[in-house]
Motif scaffolding. Sequence first.
Motif, mmCIF file in Angstrom:
data_model
loop_
_atom_site.group_PDB
_atom_site.id
_atom_site.type_symbol
_atom_site.label_atom_id
_atom_site.label_comp_id
_atom_site.label_asym_id
_atom_site.label_seq_id
_atom_site.Cartn_x
_atom_site.Cartn_y
_atom_site.Cartn_z
ATOM 1 N N LEU A 20 0.844 -1.186 0.000
ATOM 2 C CA LEU A 20 0.000 0.000 0.000
ATOM 3 C C LEU A 20 0.879 1.235 0.000
ATOM 4 N N LEU A 21 0.411 2.275 -0.629
ATOM 5 C CA LEU A 21 1.135 3.538 -0.658
ATOM 6 C C LEU A 21 0.316 4.558 0.119
ATOM 7 N N THR A 22 0.971 5.351 0.948
ATOM 8 C CA THR A 22 0.294 6.388 1.716
ATOM 9 C C THR A 22 0.793 7.765 1.280
ATOM 10 N N SER A 26 -3.427 22.515 0.419
ATOM 11 C CA SER A 26 -4.256 22.970 -0.686
ATOM 12 C C SER A 26 -5.682 22.520 -0.395
ATOM 13 N N TYR A 27 -6.604 23.450 -0.411
ATOM 14 C CA TYR A 27 -8.007 23.151 -0.098
ATOM 15 C C TYR A 27 -8.134 22.426 1.237
ATOM 16 N N THR A 49 -6.100 20.350 2.635
ATOM 17 C CA THR A 49 -5.507 19.013 2.701
ATOM 18 C C THR A 49 -3.996 19.126 2.527
ATOM 19 N N PRO A 50 -3.248 18.124 2.997
ATOM 20 C CA PRO A 50 -1.799 18.125 2.780
ATOM 21 C C PRO A 50 -1.491 18.161 1.290
ATOM 22 N N ALA A 51 -0.450 18.897 0.934
ATOM 23 C CA ALA A 51 -0.109 19.056 -0.472
ATOM 24 C C ALA A 51 1.399 19.136 -0.641
ATOM 25 N N LEU A 52 1.830 18.948 -1.878
ATOM 26 C CA LEU A 52 3.231 19.087 -2.248
ATOM 27 C C LEU A 52 3.325 20.132 -3.344
ATOM 28 N N LYS A 53 4.273 21.032 -3.184
ATOM 29 C CA LYS A 53 4.445 22.118 -4.141
ATOM 30 C C LYS A 53 5.926 22.297 -4.461
ATOM 31 N N VAL A 54 6.174 22.874 -5.610
ATOM 32 C CA VAL A 54 7.518 23.298 -5.996
ATOM 33 C C VAL A 54 7.423 24.781 -6.315
ATOM 34 N N ARG A 55 8.184 25.566 -5.587
ATOM 35 C CA ARG A 55 8.157 27.027 -5.727
ATOM 36 C C ARG A 55 6.733 27.570 -5.691
ATOM 37 N N GLY A 56 5.939 27.033 -4.777
ATOM 38 C CA GLY A 56 4.571 27.509 -4.578
ATOM 39 C C GLY A 56 3.539 26.946 -5.542
ATOM 40 N N LEU A 85 1.394 23.826 -7.009
ATOM 41 C CA LEU A 85 0.890 22.515 -6.622
ATOM 42 C C LEU A 85 1.242 21.450 -7.651
ATOM 43 N N PHE A 86 1.761 20.301 -7.169
ATOM 44 C CA PHE A 86 1.911 19.163 -8.073
ATOM 45 C C PHE A 86 1.257 17.904 -7.513
ATOM 46 N N ALA A 87 0.888 17.916 -6.243
ATOM 47 C CA ALA A 87 0.161 16.779 -5.668
ATOM 48 C C ALA A 87 -0.508 17.225 -4.380
ATOM 49 N N ARG A 88 -1.661 16.625 -4.118
ATOM 50 C CA ARG A 88 -2.321 16.862 -2.838
ATOM 51 C C ARG A 88 -3.166 15.655 -2.485
ATOM 52 N N LEU A 89 -3.451 15.519 -1.215
ATOM 53 C CA LEU A 89 -4.310 14.452 -0.751
ATOM 54 C C LEU A 89 -5.753 14.889 -0.947
ATOM 55 N N TRP A 90 -6.537 14.050 -1.567
ATOM 56 C CA TRP A 90 -7.951 14.362 -1.783
ATOM 57 C C TRP A 90 -8.670 14.305 -0.449
ATOM 58 N N GLU A 91 -9.831 14.877 -0.377
ATOM 59 C CA GLU A 91 -10.564 14.957 0.884
ATOM 60 C C GLU A 91 -10.896 13.592 1.491
ATOM 61 N N ASP A 92 -10.921 12.527 0.687
ATOM 62 C CA ASP A 92 -11.242 11.201 1.239
ATOM 63 C C ASP A 92 -10.084 10.596 2.027
#
Length: 86
Positions: free
Chosen positions: A5-7, A26-27, A29-36, A38-45
């Motif tokens: 499983l991947l978390t 972002s919105y 939820t936890p997110a990953l950004k490069v220089r501000g 967004l390139f990934a975030r955890l969806w609300e689920d």
Amino acid sequence: MRSALLTFDDVTHLAGALPSAEVSTSYGTPALKVRGKLFARLWEDGTTLVLRAPDLVRDHLLQTDPVTFFVTDHYRGYPYVLVRLP
């Protein structure tokens, strides 16, 4: 069938190897950004990753593994694909 499983913590750890990657939100939820940006975030689920992907890559992922990769109407027309982490 998947053997592991991947978390989002795993995704965050992997992103740590990318230059300028930073943990953010972002919105609400936890997110990953490069220089501000967004390139990934955890969806609300809490188990789905929203991942930025060029159209060609997104389309390939959707065709090759529709169990893992999907989009909702909300994301159609945007450069994102949803990833079922479990």
